[in-house]
Structure formats: C-alpha cells, structure tokens
Enzyme design. Structure first.
Site, mmCIF file in Angstrom:
data_model
loop_
_atom_site.group_PDB
_atom_site.id
_atom_site.type_symbol
_atom_site.label_atom_id
_atom_site.label_comp_id
_atom_site.label_asym_id
_atom_site.label_seq_id
_atom_site.Cartn_x
_atom_site.Cartn_y
_atom_site.Cartn_z
ATOM 1 N N ASP A 104 0.879 -1.154 0.000
ATOM 2 C CA ASP A 104 0.000 0.000 0.000
ATOM 3 C C ASP A 104 0.934 1.226 0.000
ATOM 4 O O ASP A 104 2.126 1.098 0.314
ATOM 5 C CB ASP A 104 -0.865 -0.044 1.269
ATOM 6 C CG ASP A 104 -1.717 1.181 1.440
ATOM 7 O OD1 ASP A 104 -2.329 1.624 0.450
ATOM 8 O OD2 ASP A 104 -1.763 1.718 2.567
ATOM 9 N N LEU A 105 0.440 2.381 -0.357
ATOM 10 C CA LEU A 105 1.306 3.563 -0.421
ATOM 11 C C LEU A 105 1.107 4.487 0.791
ATOM 12 O O LEU A 105 2.021 4.698 1.589
ATOM 13 C CB LEU A 105 1.024 4.325 -1.729
ATOM 14 C CG LEU A 105 1.770 5.634 -1.946
ATOM 15 C CD1 LEU A 105 3.276 5.418 -2.009
ATOM 16 C CD2 LEU A 105 1.305 6.297 -3.250
ATOM 17 N N ASP A 106 -0.130 4.986 0.910
ATOM 18 C CA ASP A 106 -0.424 5.969 1.966
ATOM 19 C C ASP A 106 -0.311 5.341 3.345
ATOM 20 O O ASP A 106 -1.022 4.385 3.657
ATOM 21 C CB ASP A 106 -1.853 6.498 1.797
ATOM 22 C CG ASP A 106 -2.025 7.287 0.517
ATOM 23 O OD1 ASP A 106 -1.865 8.501 0.554
ATOM 24 O OD2 ASP A 106 -2.308 6.665 -0.530
ATOM 25 N N THR A 164 1.382 9.900 4.065
ATOM 26 C CA THR A 164 0.358 10.833 3.573
ATOM 27 C C THR A 164 -0.912 10.725 4.391
ATOM 28 O O THR A 164 -1.783 11.578 4.278
ATOM 29 C CB THR A 164 -0.011 10.543 2.111
ATOM 30 O OG1 THR A 164 -0.235 9.153 2.020
ATOM 31 C CG2 THR A 164 1.066 10.987 1.160
ATOM 32 N N LYS A 187 -8.804 5.108 6.328
ATOM 33 C CA LYS A 187 -7.539 4.647 5.752
ATOM 34 C C LYS A 187 -7.798 3.530 4.742
ATOM 35 O O LYS A 187 -8.505 2.567 5.044
ATOM 36 C CB LYS A 187 -6.601 4.142 6.848
ATOM 37 C CG LYS A 187 -5.989 5.261 7.661
ATOM 38 C CD LYS A 187 -4.953 4.695 8.612
ATOM 39 C CE LYS A 187 -4.283 5.791 9.411
ATOM 40 N NZ LYS A 187 -3.367 5.224 10.423
ATOM 41 N N ARG A 191 -11.978 7.720 -2.098
ATOM 42 C CA ARG A 191 -12.333 9.099 -1.768
ATOM 43 C C ARG A 191 -13.832 9.251 -1.483
ATOM 44 O O ARG A 191 -14.235 9.791 -0.457
ATOM 45 C CB ARG A 191 -11.923 10.004 -2.926
ATOM 46 C CG ARG A 191 -11.725 11.440 -2.548
ATOM 47 C CD ARG A 191 -11.330 12.255 -3.762
ATOM 48 N NE ARG A 191 -10.059 11.841 -4.352
ATOM 49 C CZ ARG A 191 -9.588 12.305 -5.506
ATOM 50 N NH1 ARG A 191 -10.256 13.202 -6.185
ATOM 51 N NH2 ARG A 191 -8.424 11.869 -5.977
ATOM 52 N N SER A 202 -2.800 0.806 -4.451
ATOM 53 C CA SER A 202 -3.324 1.930 -3.680
ATOM 54 C C SER A 202 -4.700 2.326 -4.182
ATOM 55 O O SER A 202 -4.967 2.299 -5.382
ATOM 56 C CB SER A 202 -2.377 3.126 -3.820
ATOM 57 O OG SER A 202 -2.958 4.271 -3.256
ATOM 58 N N ALA A 203 -5.551 2.712 -3.249
ATOM 59 C CA ALA A 203 -6.878 3.212 -3.628
ATOM 60 C C ALA A 203 -6.790 4.645 -4.140
ATOM 61 O O ALA A 203 -7.771 5.189 -4.642
ATOM 62 C CB ALA A 203 -7.799 3.153 -2.414
ATOM 63 N N LYS A 242 -11.255 -1.237 -0.882
ATOM 64 C CA LYS A 242 -10.923 -2.167 0.195
ATOM 65 C C LYS A 242 -12.034 -2.021 1.244
ATOM 66 O O LYS A 242 -12.478 -0.903 1.471
ATOM 67 C CB LYS A 242 -9.568 -1.818 0.821
ATOM 68 C CG LYS A 242 -8.400 -1.829 -0.159
ATOM 69 C CD LYS A 242 -7.159 -1.175 0.452
ATOM 70 C CE LYS A 242 -6.084 -0.930 -0.576
ATOM 71 N NZ LYS A 242 -4.921 -0.173 -0.068
ATOM 72 N N GLU A 263 0.181 -3.256 4.753
ATOM 73 C CA GLU A 263 -0.972 -2.359 4.887
ATOM 74 C C GLU A 263 -1.022 -1.656 6.239
ATOM 75 O O GLU A 263 -0.718 -2.260 7.260
ATOM 76 C CB GLU A 263 -2.249 -3.201 4.786
ATOM 77 C CG GLU A 263 -2.954 -3.150 3.470
ATOM 78 C CD GLU A 263 -3.556 -1.786 3.137
ATOM 79 O OE1 GLU A 263 -3.668 -0.917 4.019
ATOM 80 O OE2 GLU A 263 -3.924 -1.595 1.971
ATOM 81 N N ASP A 264 -1.454 -0.396 6.235
ATOM 82 C CA ASP A 264 -1.646 0.308 7.508
ATOM 83 C C ASP A 264 -3.124 0.409 7.873
ATOM 84 O O ASP A 264 -3.455 0.966 8.917
ATOM 85 C CB ASP A 264 -1.051 1.728 7.446
ATOM 86 C CG ASP A 264 -1.835 2.637 6.526
ATOM 87 O OD1 ASP A 264 -2.202 2.180 5.415
ATOM 88 O OD2 ASP A 264 -2.105 3.789 6.905
#
Ligand code: G6P
Ligand code: MG
Length: 223
Positions: A9-11, A17, A46, A50, A115-116, A146, A170-171
C-alpha cells in the site's frame, strides 16, 4: 506456498500521507459542518476510496448531503490534500522502507504497488520510487474499495502470480481484510492493537527483514 510477491500500500506504508488525508478531511468536517473529526474516526478512512471516505465521514458527523453535492465536497477535500502533498520529498519516505524495498528487489521477489489513491502515481514520482515497482494498480483503475480484494487481485493477475504467494503490507484495517479476502498474507504496519487481524504487525520497516516475509507461510492466521 512459496512467497513470490510483495504488494505495498502507499499511503501510511511507504510515505506518511495518511496525516495529510486526515488534515484535509478534518478541515472539510469543520468548515462545511462545524464538526470535529478525530484521529480515531480517521482510522476508518484509511485505505478507503475518496467517495466512500466522504460517506463514512458524513455518517460519523451525522450529516447528509444530496448526491450531486458529494462531488463538490470530494473535489474540495482533494484540492486541499494536493496542496498539502505538493511539497513532499523523498525525505518523507518512512523509516526503514528504502532498505526493505531494496532487500525485496535483491531477493528477486516481484514488487507491486496497490493503492486506492488516484494520486498514487504522482506521489511515487515525487518520492522517486516508481522505477522499483513491477506493477502499479491505483485508484484510477480500481472499481471496488478495500476491504474488497480487487486492488490486490489485479496486481497478482497482472504479474501472473498466485494470490496465496503474495504478502500485502498495509496500515489500514480495510486493507488487512482485503488481503485476507484475496487469500493473501497481511503484514500490518502500525499499531498492533488496531491491526490485530494481520498475520504479523510491525510498527516500522526498521523491525523487519526480508527473511521474516519469506517465512510467513508458517504463521498464517486466516486459514
Ligand atoms: C488511500 C488512503 C485513503 C484515501 C484513498 C483515496 O487508500 O489511505 O485515505 O481516501 O487512498 O485517495 P485519493 O488520493 O484518490 O483521494
Ligand atoms: Mg494506507
């Protein structure tokens, strides 16, 4: 089954971010509804798309808006968010991440980004990591948020690997659930009390070496 692929995952995993998403949603709740949106409430956003994040925020704030106004609200949130992340530099890559990514590469495992976010490619470019990934699946191509496993399964499909040999980092609670729904391993990055469903939880990449990942099949929780 042998681990072939690491999916990140990115964020909140590679770059922090999550705090900027939070600041933008909090500002929206305050300016539009005069409601406080807490860091605890933010956990539910998270990893979530959006528009779904807006729906959750509206529920938490006990507010409702007509469908046609939702676009304006998400546009406003994104405008603020993009302002916040404009100045992101490679310095904001989270501790231990670079070293770990290099270890994954050296071990000849596939590396995917899932990433979403519709801003994912922009962010990856800013932090200079695009070149490392064999596959990037982001919010511009994913249709289900997700905890639906779509984003991760698309990575496996694109790489031609079995989901059972993939490890997801994943966070987000929703991301851990999505990984498991896709028959993948899940490593939680963050608080072990929040991410307790993961097969393994680290508070940062400084705590993990690549061999921990390769040994994960012995510790799988969701079977
Ligand atoms: C990530 C974040 C979410 C965010 C989503 C969409 O998954 O964890 O908090 O809502 O991406 O991001 P975007 O940049 O497209 O609004
Ligand atoms: Mg995340």
């Amino acid at each position: 089954m042998k681990i072939t692929t690491c999916i990140f995952d990115l964020d909140g995993v590679i770059v922090d971010t999550a705090k900027y998403h939070y600041l933008a949603w909090k500002r929206l709740a305050k300016e539009k509804f005069n409601k406080d949106f807490s860091i605890h409430d933010n956990e539910q956003l998270k990893g979530v798309s959006r528009v779904e994040s807006l729906n959750i925020l509206l529920r938490i704030c006990n507010e409702d808006v007509p469908e046609k106004e939702k676009q304006q609200l998400t546009d406003l949130k994104n405008k603020w968010y993009v302002e916040y992340i404009k100045r992101i530099t490679p310095d904001e890559i989270l501790p231990g991440v670079l070293k770990f990514l290099e270890d994954v590469k050296n071990k000849k495992l596939y590396m995917a980004l899932a990433s979403a976010s519709k801003n994912a490619r922009l962010l990856l470019e800013r932090i200079g990591l695009t070149y490392l990934f064999d596959c990037i699946v982001d919010g511009t191509v994913v249709t289900r948020a997700k905890p639906d496993p779509e984003v991760f399964l698309k990575c496996a499909e694109e790489l031609g690997v079995e989901p059972q040999g993939c490890v997801v980092f994943e966070d987000a609670i929703a991301g851990i659930e999505a990984a498991h729904a896709g028959q993948m391993f899940a490593v939680g990055v963050g608080d072990k009390h929040i991410l307790y469903k993961a097969d393994m939880v680290i508070s940062s990449f400084k705590e993990i070496v690549i061999d921990n990942v390769v040994n994960l099949p012995k510790t799988k929780k969701n079977e």
